[in-house]
Design a protein around this motif. Structure first.
Motif, PDB file in Angstrom:
ATOM      1  N   TYR A 193       3.967 -21.772   9.801  1.00  0.00           N
ATOM      2  CA  TYR A 193       2.612 -21.806   9.253  1.00  0.00           C
ATOM      3  C   TYR A 193       1.826 -20.575   9.693  1.00  0.00           C
ATOM      4  O   TYR A 193       2.103 -19.981  10.746  1.00  0.00           O
ATOM      5  CB  TYR A 193       1.859 -23.045   9.754  1.00  0.00           C
ATOM      6  CG  TYR A 193       2.572 -24.349   9.542  1.00  0.00           C
ATOM      7  CD1 TYR A 193       2.418 -25.060   8.357  1.00  0.00           C
ATOM      8  CD2 TYR A 193       3.400 -24.868  10.532  1.00  0.00           C
ATOM      9  CE1 TYR A 193       3.069 -26.277   8.166  1.00  0.00           C
ATOM     10  CE2 TYR A 193       4.058 -26.074  10.350  1.00  0.00           C
ATOM     11  CZ  TYR A 193       3.889 -26.776   9.166  1.00  0.00           C
ATOM     12  OH  TYR A 193       4.538 -27.963   8.978  1.00  0.00           O
ATOM     13  N   SER A 194       0.820 -20.235   8.893  1.00  0.00           N
ATOM     14  CA  SER A 194      -0.144 -19.218   9.318  1.00  0.00           C
ATOM     15  C   SER A 194      -1.461 -19.460   8.599  1.00  0.00           C
ATOM     16  O   SER A 194      -1.498 -20.050   7.510  1.00  0.00           O
ATOM     17  CB  SER A 194       0.358 -17.802   9.029  1.00  0.00           C
ATOM     18  OG  SER A 194       0.456 -17.575   7.634  1.00  0.00           O
ATOM     19  N   GLN A 195      -2.530 -19.035   9.238  1.00  0.00           N
ATOM     20  CA  GLN A 195      -3.846 -19.121   8.614  1.00  0.00           C
ATOM     21  C   GLN A 195      -4.687 -17.961   9.125  1.00  0.00           C
ATOM     22  O   GLN A 195      -4.544 -17.522  10.262  1.00  0.00           O
ATOM     23  CB  GLN A 195      -4.532 -20.449   8.941  1.00  0.00           C
ATOM     24  CG  GLN A 195      -4.882 -20.640  10.412  1.00  0.00           C
ATOM     25  CD  GLN A 195      -5.499 -21.994  10.696  1.00  0.00           C
ATOM     26  OE1 GLN A 195      -5.074 -23.004  10.141  1.00  0.00           O
ATOM     27  NE2 GLN A 195      -6.477 -22.029  11.582  1.00  0.00           N
ATOM     28  N   GLY A 196      -5.544 -17.453   8.257  1.00  0.00           N
ATOM     29  CA  GLY A 196      -6.405 -16.352   8.648  1.00  0.00           C
ATOM     30  C   GLY A 196      -7.356 -16.756   9.759  1.00  0.00           C
ATOM     31  O   GLY A 196      -7.896 -17.860   9.752  1.00  0.00           O
ATOM     32  N   ASP A 197      -7.539 -15.865  10.710  1.00  0.00           N
ATOM     33  CA  ASP A 197      -8.394 -16.142  11.869  1.00  0.00           C
ATOM     34  C   ASP A 197      -9.627 -15.242  11.796  1.00  0.00           C
ATOM     35  O   ASP A 197      -9.656 -14.150  12.357  1.00  0.00           O
ATOM     36  CB  ASP A 197      -7.590 -15.884  13.155  1.00  0.00           C
ATOM     37  CG  ASP A 197      -8.402 -16.124  14.416  1.00  0.00           C
ATOM     38  OD1 ASP A 197      -9.466 -16.760  14.324  1.00  0.00           O
ATOM     39  OD2 ASP A 197      -7.956 -15.680  15.488  1.00  0.00           O
ATOM     40  N   GLU A 198     -10.634 -15.713  11.085  1.00  0.00           N
ATOM     41  CA  GLU A 198     -11.823 -14.882  10.874  1.00  0.00           C
ATOM     42  C   GLU A 198     -12.564 -14.603  12.179  1.00  0.00           C
ATOM     43  O   GLU A 198     -13.302 -13.623  12.292  1.00  0.00           O
ATOM     44  CB  GLU A 198     -12.758 -15.529   9.858  1.00  0.00           C
ATOM     45  CG  GLU A 198     -13.298 -16.885  10.272  1.00  0.00           C
ATOM     46  CD  GLU A 198     -14.151 -17.523   9.194  1.00  0.00           C
ATOM     47  OE1 GLU A 198     -14.846 -18.510   9.503  1.00  0.00           O
ATOM     48  OE2 GLU A 198     -14.134 -17.023   8.047  1.00  0.00           O
TER      49      GLU A 198
ATOM     50  N   THR B  67      -4.226 -28.282  16.135  1.00  0.00           N
ATOM     51  CA  THR B  67      -3.305 -27.849  15.081  1.00  0.00           C
ATOM     52  C   THR B  67      -1.856 -27.815  15.537  1.00  0.00           C
ATOM     53  O   THR B  67      -0.982 -28.399  14.897  1.00  0.00           O
ATOM     54  CB  THR B  67      -3.717 -26.450  14.570  1.00  0.00           C
ATOM     55  OG1 THR B  67      -5.069 -26.496  14.109  1.00  0.00           O
ATOM     56  CG2 THR B  67      -2.811 -26.000  13.448  1.00  0.00           C
TER      57      THR B  67
ATOM     58  N   SER C 119       1.278 -30.663  14.655  1.00  0.00           N
ATOM     59  CA  SER C 119       2.376 -30.106  13.872  1.00  0.00           C
ATOM     60  C   SER C 119       3.708 -30.305  14.582  1.00  0.00           C
ATOM     61  O   SER C 119       4.698 -30.730  13.979  1.00  0.00           O
ATOM     62  CB  SER C 119       2.131 -28.610  13.627  1.00  0.00           C
ATOM     63  OG  SER C 119       3.238 -28.004  12.991  1.00  0.00           O
TER      64      SER C 119
ATOM     65  N   THR D  26      -0.831 -18.115  13.885  1.00  0.00           N
ATOM     66  CA  THR D  26       0.509 -18.495  13.456  1.00  0.00           C
ATOM     67  C   THR D  26       1.050 -19.585  14.366  1.00  0.00           C
ATOM     68  O   THR D  26       0.700 -19.666  15.538  1.00  0.00           O
ATOM     69  CB  THR D  26       1.461 -17.300  13.516  1.00  0.00           C
ATOM     70  OG1 THR D  26       1.519 -16.810  14.876  1.00  0.00           O
ATOM     71  CG2 THR D  26       1.012 -16.179  12.604  1.00  0.00           C
TER      72      THR D  26
END
Length: 314
Positions: A183-188, A218, A222, A306
């Protein structure tokens, strides 16, 4: 089935205790505070001449020392997970290929920070299915000391240098009982980042509270979901970020700490190198036999953001 046949690792010669780190860098901290908050007692720092590539190569040399020397000429794929190489190109993997004289290999790097080795292993497992023979080399290597701000007690106390390596024997099929979730997600908020500071020096910054929340909210759910998919588990080999996270895993998964081994007290957080270094320690201690009978999950998490898990029989 393809199988993992050998591991290796390298740690630099210089071990740095909490006391030495505090005294040399005049940190506003204490050995007790560091150990209580992180579980870390020491870490290893490379010397000025060592590079991410030389550290990685040393880990592979350790691995190959346990096997027939001719194997290096049959290596088809080299993947290096790293976040600390200063040079943009050639990649660390290209340099390792040159150092090893592996003329027939494909080589490239992956940067998924502390999730890097899990990402690299997943890519390697899928790519190696195209090879009916030969070997795939997966490496996690870091020289974190060259991107640390030693005035920042929140990050400089955590990280160390080192590398671990794994060799897969290819046969055109995947690893036994292999499964993965990445998984990955943007880290603003840039909770973990490596970028130029006000003086122009490239350094690592981290918001500890954000990272803690990310792991708790998270990563652990998971991992729990992924682990529960497996019929049985002998070990969870986790990225070594903080010993508090290891204890949180044990509680969340209702697993004894003996099944979630840790070496963070001795080597600190080596980012992409954490998992393969720990795996090699377990192999050398004969806790993991590499005979294809033990069910193992490897889990990584870090900047990006990530995270992810892989499962196979070792």
């Amino acid at each position: 089935m393809s199988r993992i046949i050998a591991t290796g690792a390298y740690l630099p010669a210089k071990a740095v205790s909490n006391t030495e780190l505090i005294e040399v860098n005049q940190l506003d901290s204490s050995t007790e505070w560091i150990e209580q908050r992180t579980g870390i007692k020491q870490r290893f720092f490379a010397n000025d001449e060592e590079t991410v590539a030389s550290i990685a190569t040393n880990a592979v040399d350790d691995l190959l020392s346990k096997l027939d020397e001719d194997i290096r000429q049959d290596i088809k794929l080299i993947i290096v997970a790293t976040m600390s190489q200063r040079e943009y190109t050639p990649s660390t993997a290209n340099k390792v290929q040159l150092n090893l004289n592996c003329h027939n290999a494909i080589s490239f790097d992956i940067n998924a920070a502390c999730s890097g080795f899990v990402y690299a292993l997943d890519v390697a497992e899928k790519m190696s299915k195209s090879f009916l023979s030969g070997y795939t080399l997966v490496i996690g290597a870091e020289k974190m000391s060259q991107i640390l701000d030693f005035n920042d007690r929140g990050t400089s106390i955590l990280f160390g240098d080192g590398a671990g390596a794994m060799l897969i024997a290819n046969d055109g099929e995947g690893l036994p009982e292999y499964d993965s979730s990445l998984y990955s997600q943007g880290d603003e908020n840039l909770s973990i980042a490596v970028a130029p500071n006000e003086e122009g020096n490239i350094t690592l910054t981290m918001n500890g509270r954000d990272v803690f929340n990310f792991v708790q909210r998270t990563v652990l759910p998971s991992l729990d979901q992924f682990a529960n998919k497996q019929e049985s588990l002998d070990y969870i080999i986790s990225h070594q970020a903080n010993y508090r996270f290891i204890k949180m895993m044990s509680k969340k998964l209702k697993m004894d700490l003996s099944k979630i081994p840790s070496n963070i007290d001795r080597i600190g957080n080596v980012s992409a190198g954490s998992i393969p270094i720990l795996l090699n320690e377990l192999v050398e201690a004969k806790q993991i036999r590499l005979d294809g009978t033990q069910s193992v999950v490897m889990t990584g998490f870090g900047a990006g953001l990530t995270w992810g898990e892989v499962h196979t029989k070792l």
